[in-house]
Enzyme design. Sequence first.
Site, mmCIF file in Angstrom:
data_model
loop_
_atom_site.group_PDB
_atom_site.id
_atom_site.type_symbol
_atom_site.label_atom_id
_atom_site.label_comp_id
_atom_site.label_asym_id
_atom_site.label_seq_id
_atom_site.Cartn_x
_atom_site.Cartn_y
_atom_site.Cartn_z
ATOM 1 N N GLY A 100 1.018 -1.230 -0.032
ATOM 2 C CA GLY A 100 0.233 -0.068 0.059
ATOM 3 C C GLY A 100 0.795 1.344 0.090
ATOM 4 O O GLY A 100 1.460 1.655 1.025
ATOM 5 N N ALA A 107 -1.530 11.117 -4.189
ATOM 6 C CA ALA A 107 -0.107 10.656 -4.081
ATOM 7 C C ALA A 107 0.284 9.511 -4.890
ATOM 8 O O ALA A 107 0.057 8.585 -4.187
ATOM 9 C CB ALA A 107 0.398 10.865 -2.416
ATOM 10 N N ILE A 164 -4.797 -0.978 -4.854
ATOM 11 C CA ILE A 164 -4.239 -2.215 -3.961
ATOM 12 C C ILE A 164 -4.371 -3.545 -4.469
ATOM 13 O O ILE A 164 -5.640 -3.769 -4.528
ATOM 14 C CB ILE A 164 -4.629 -1.964 -2.451
ATOM 15 C CG1 ILE A 164 -4.270 -0.510 -1.825
ATOM 16 C CG2 ILE A 164 -3.477 -3.003 -1.661
ATOM 17 C CD1 ILE A 164 -2.853 -0.073 -2.145
ATOM 18 N N GLU A 177 4.396 1.168 -11.217
ATOM 19 C CA GLU A 177 5.841 1.102 -10.645
ATOM 20 C C GLU A 177 6.563 2.222 -11.275
ATOM 21 O O GLU A 177 7.850 2.261 -11.565
ATOM 22 C CB GLU A 177 6.543 -0.262 -11.146
ATOM 23 C CG GLU A 177 5.852 -1.528 -11.033
ATOM 24 C CD GLU A 177 5.375 -1.651 -9.663
ATOM 25 O OE1 GLU A 177 4.656 -1.015 -8.718
ATOM 26 O OE2 GLU A 177 5.612 -2.922 -9.163
#
Length: 389
Positions: A123, A129, A156, A365
Amino acid sequence: MDFDLNESQLLFRSRVKAFVDKKVIPNARKLEQSRTYPEDLVLEMAEMGLFGMTIPQSYGGLGLDCVSMAIVFEELSRGWMGLAGVLGTHSLSSAMISKFGTPKQKERYLPKLASGEKRTGIGLSEANAGSDLQAINTTAVKVDGGYIINGSKMWITNARHANPLPILVKTDPKATPRHLGMSIFLIETPAKGFSIVRDIDKLGYIGPETCEIAIEDLFVSDSQLLGEDTGHGLSQALWALQLGRINVAARGIGLSQRAYDEALKYSNDRSAFGSPISDFQLIGAKLAEMAMNIQAGRLLTYWASEAVDRDLRLDQPPAMAKLFASELALSTSLESMRIHGGYGYSTDFEVERLYRDAPLLAIGEGTNEILKTVIAKSINRDYRNKNRR
């Protein structure tokens, strides 16, 4: 310089490839279209030991090298990128616990994570953000015996299945620089104060759940802090994200390979004006370019993987591999769709799913725009350091 996989890597690839060909490819479209969580396939991956890829053998894992890990994600994504997603953040977080966890944390979590009895995720991102993790608002306030966490997290994967779920928080919101006030806690679920707010509906990457979670007055003990001290959370997360970039790069190669395979088959089966369309010069040129770029991306991904294995660089090679392979997935899936013509737009053919899955790879990522900045800073730093000598 050796461009060949070693014997154990070749054997491992053949085992994963056989699983994908026999079990994943025949079922992926049906599971994806029905939005069914692939529980049976996940259990088979656990039996193969794949949940222990990044966990040392001393804790029951496979302890794979990074190239072998890339092979797993490449092959799984060739079958169904959604299935690869179930392993993605699990492998990243397992590696993070293996590297930064205390001896007690490793003994408590790693054996069950390695067997697949338990799964994990991570998480990090919040509604405001994503690329700027230092802007998170989730906080952990020190109390007697532990901390009280409040906040929320977005995007998530494995949210319902993760136990523990590492969460990045601010333990000192006033710290300067900001990263010194960030830590990671291992949330054990279910827990009072931890809830799944919703499943996020997506264009592609369907299969694994992607959720928004809320954390309200959740108590965690001191022993759930990853590592011994606070203030290391961002560096721990960024280290893990380098492995994440390798697995995203490998997913891009696997998806591109499948898009190419489908285009090659279709263009040889489909005839027009008395010839297979693969004989047409423009179609042949597309196939040639796809094949060339896939091999280039594969070698770049393996090169980056080996750099991580040798602990040479943890910024530039994974960023380059992820950037190249994810852009390749976007272009290859589109070219495959165009070769298929109208059929490529139909859910009766695999290529439309590949086309929907590909965009995520340019975002996850680290967005490709951010990664270009990472690479630019790295090459400029290298140049300046070289010229100071």
